[in-house]
Design a protein around this motif. Structure first.
Motif, PDB file in Angstrom:
ATOM      1  N   ASP A  44       0.824  -1.212   0.000  1.00  0.00           N
ATOM      2  CA  ASP A  44       0.000   0.000   0.000  1.00  0.00           C
ATOM      3  C   ASP A  44       0.859   1.263   0.000  1.00  0.00           C
ATOM      4  N   ASN A  45       1.923   1.276   0.783  1.00  0.00           N
ATOM      5  CA  ASN A  45       2.810   2.447   0.843  1.00  0.00           C
ATOM      6  C   ASN A  45       3.510   2.677  -0.486  1.00  0.00           C
ATOM      7  N   ARG A  46       4.019   1.615  -1.093  1.00  0.00           N
ATOM      8  CA  ARG A  46       4.688   1.757  -2.392  1.00  0.00           C
ATOM      9  C   ARG A  46       3.703   2.251  -3.448  1.00  0.00           C
ATOM     10  N   LYS A  47       2.515   1.685  -3.463  1.00  0.00           N
ATOM     11  CA  LYS A  47       1.498   2.084  -4.444  1.00  0.00           C
ATOM     12  C   LYS A  47       1.128   3.560  -4.271  1.00  0.00           C
ATOM     13  N   ARG A  48       0.957   3.987  -3.023  1.00  0.00           N
ATOM     14  CA  ARG A  48       0.585   5.376  -2.742  1.00  0.00           C
ATOM     15  C   ARG A  48       1.681   6.341  -3.193  1.00  0.00           C
ATOM     16  N   TRP A  97      15.005  11.542  -7.262  1.00  0.00           N
ATOM     17  CA  TRP A  97      14.716  10.360  -6.443  1.00  0.00           C
ATOM     18  C   TRP A  97      15.973   9.537  -6.163  1.00  0.00           C
ATOM     19  N   GLU A  98      16.969   9.614  -7.049  1.00  0.00           N
ATOM     20  CA  GLU A  98      18.200   8.840  -6.843  1.00  0.00           C
ATOM     21  C   GLU A  98      19.151   9.504  -5.859  1.00  0.00           C
ATOM     22  N   ASN A  99      18.993  10.782  -5.611  1.00  0.00           N
ATOM     23  CA  ASN A  99      19.892  11.501  -4.711  1.00  0.00           C
ATOM     24  C   ASN A  99      19.453  11.391  -3.265  1.00  0.00           C
ATOM     25  N   LYS A 100      20.449  11.342  -2.401  1.00  0.00           N
ATOM     26  CA  LYS A 100      20.177  11.281  -0.967  1.00  0.00           C
ATOM     27  C   LYS A 100      19.939  12.686  -0.433  1.00  0.00           C
ATOM     28  N   ASN A 101      19.120  12.771   0.593  1.00  0.00           N
ATOM     29  CA  ASN A 101      18.881  14.014   1.306  1.00  0.00           C
ATOM     30  C   ASN A 101      19.256  13.748   2.762  1.00  0.00           C
ATOM     31  N   ASN A 102      20.233  14.469   3.258  1.00  0.00           N
ATOM     32  CA  ASN A 102      20.735  14.223   4.614  1.00  0.00           C
ATOM     33  C   ASN A 102      21.153  12.769   4.790  1.00  0.00           C
ATOM     34  N   GLU A 103      21.901  12.250   3.800  1.00  0.00           N
ATOM     35  CA  GLU A 103      22.433  10.887   3.838  1.00  0.00           C
ATOM     36  C   GLU A 103      21.378   9.795   3.716  1.00  0.00           C
ATOM     37  N   LYS A 104      20.141  10.145   3.356  1.00  0.00           N
ATOM     38  CA  LYS A 104      19.079   9.147   3.254  1.00  0.00           C
ATOM     39  C   LYS A 104      18.347   9.281   1.918  1.00  0.00           C
ATOM     40  N   TYR A 105      17.950   8.136   1.401  1.00  0.00           N
ATOM     41  CA  TYR A 105      17.087   8.143   0.228  1.00  0.00           C
ATOM     42  C   TYR A 105      15.643   8.387   0.668  1.00  0.00           C
ATOM     43  N   LYS A 106      14.818   8.852  -0.271  1.00  0.00           N
ATOM     44  CA  LYS A 106      13.394   9.001   0.021  1.00  0.00           C
ATOM     45  C   LYS A 106      12.786   7.613   0.214  1.00  0.00           C
ATOM     46  N   ALA A 107      11.801   7.529   1.079  1.00  0.00           N
ATOM     47  CA  ALA A 107      11.129   6.261   1.325  1.00  0.00           C
ATOM     48  C   ALA A 107      10.525   5.721   0.031  1.00  0.00           C
ATOM     49  N   TYR A 108      10.702   4.444  -0.194  1.00  0.00           N
ATOM     50  CA  TYR A 108      10.138   3.734  -1.339  1.00  0.00           C
ATOM     51  C   TYR A 108      10.608   4.304  -2.677  1.00  0.00           C
ATOM     52  N   CYS A 109      11.808   4.842  -2.700  1.00  0.00           N
ATOM     53  CA  CYS A 109      12.310   5.493  -3.911  1.00  0.00           C
ATOM     54  C   CYS A 109      12.454   4.540  -5.090  1.00  0.00           C
ATOM     55  N   GLN A 110      12.758   3.286  -4.826  1.00  0.00           N
ATOM     56  CA  GLN A 110      13.043   2.377  -5.934  1.00  0.00           C
ATOM     57  C   GLN A 110      11.835   2.087  -6.825  1.00  0.00           C
ATOM     58  N   ILE A 111      10.642   2.057  -6.267  1.00  0.00           N
ATOM     59  CA  ILE A 111       9.471   1.836  -7.124  1.00  0.00           C
ATOM     60  C   ILE A 111       9.253   3.039  -8.040  1.00  0.00           C
ATOM     61  N   VAL A 112       9.495   4.220  -7.542  1.00  0.00           N
ATOM     62  CA  VAL A 112       9.333   5.430  -8.357  1.00  0.00           C
ATOM     63  C   VAL A 112      10.396   5.462  -9.448  1.00  0.00           C
ATOM     64  N   ILE A 113      11.635   5.205  -9.084  1.00  0.00           N
ATOM     65  CA  ILE A 113      12.731   5.198 -10.062  1.00  0.00           C
ATOM     66  C   ILE A 113      12.469   4.150 -11.143  1.00  0.00           C
ATOM     67  N   TYR A 114      12.069   2.965 -10.734  1.00  0.00           N
ATOM     68  CA  TYR A 114      11.800   1.873 -11.673  1.00  0.00           C
ATOM     69  C   TYR A 114      10.757   2.294 -12.710  1.00  0.00           C
ATOM     70  N   HIS A 115       9.650   2.851 -12.263  1.00  0.00           N
ATOM     71  CA  HIS A 115       8.573   3.219 -13.191  1.00  0.00           C
ATOM     72  C   HIS A 115       8.910   4.458 -14.020  1.00  0.00           C
ATOM     73  N   LEU A 116       9.639   5.402 -13.443  1.00  0.00           N
ATOM     74  CA  LEU A 116      10.062   6.562 -14.233  1.00  0.00           C
ATOM     75  C   LEU A 116      11.039   6.143 -15.327  1.00  0.00           C
ATOM     76  N   LYS A 117      11.921   5.204 -15.033  1.00  0.00           N
ATOM     77  CA  LYS A 117      12.864   4.715 -16.049  1.00  0.00           C
ATOM     78  C   LYS A 117      12.127   3.956 -17.151  1.00  0.00           C
ATOM     79  N   LYS A 118      11.065   3.238 -16.811  1.00  0.00           N
ATOM     80  CA  LYS A 118      10.259   2.577 -17.831  1.00  0.00           C
ATOM     81  C   LYS A 118       9.616   3.626 -18.745  1.00  0.00           C
ATOM     82  N   LYS A 119       9.095   4.710 -18.174  1.00  0.00           N
ATOM     83  CA  LYS A 119       8.493   5.778 -18.981  1.00  0.00           C
ATOM     84  C   LYS A 119       9.553   6.460 -19.844  1.00  0.00           C
ATOM     85  N   LEU A 120      10.745   6.659 -19.283  1.00  0.00           N
ATOM     86  CA  LEU A 120      11.835   7.285 -20.022  1.00  0.00           C
ATOM     87  C   LEU A 120      12.222   6.426 -21.238  1.00  0.00           C
ATOM     88  N   ALA A 121      12.247   5.132 -21.077  1.00  0.00           N
ATOM     89  CA  ALA A 121      12.604   4.232 -22.172  1.00  0.00           C
ATOM     90  C   ALA A 121      11.570   4.286 -23.301  1.00  0.00           C
TER      91      ALA A 121
END
Length: 93
Positions: free
Chosen positions: A34-38, A67-91
């Protein structure tokens, strides 16, 4: 090797990795799904609204970089699902 469905589920075509995702790490618990989907839905809706529904390589790459950059040494929560789908759209551009 890890893939993300738009409904928030994580999977792999590799049997051992998929087994780890499902049984060892239990990454498809309903609250995580649910969190990843949201996060994905919110991000895509915000981008669509902000860019009037127009997707181009520059817009997508800037968002991926954000989404790939860290903020205060941390990635955004659930960043990989967003990156994955944005890269699919980019392709697709």
């Amino acid at each position: 090797h890890v893939k993300f469905k738009a409904n928030g589920e994580i999977y792999s075509d590799n049997f051992d990795i998929n087994n780890d995702i499902l049984k060892t790490l239990k990454l498809n618990q309903q609250n995580l799904i649910d969190n990843r989907k949201r996060i994905l839905k919110t991000t895509l809706n915000t981008l669509a609204t902000k860019n009037k529904g127009q997707w181009n390589k520059d817009i997508l790459q800037r968002e991926i970089d954000k989404w790939e950059n860290k903020n205060n040494e941390k990635y955004k929560a659930y960043c990989q699902i967003v990156i994955y789908h944005l890269k699919k759209k980019l392709a697709q551009c």
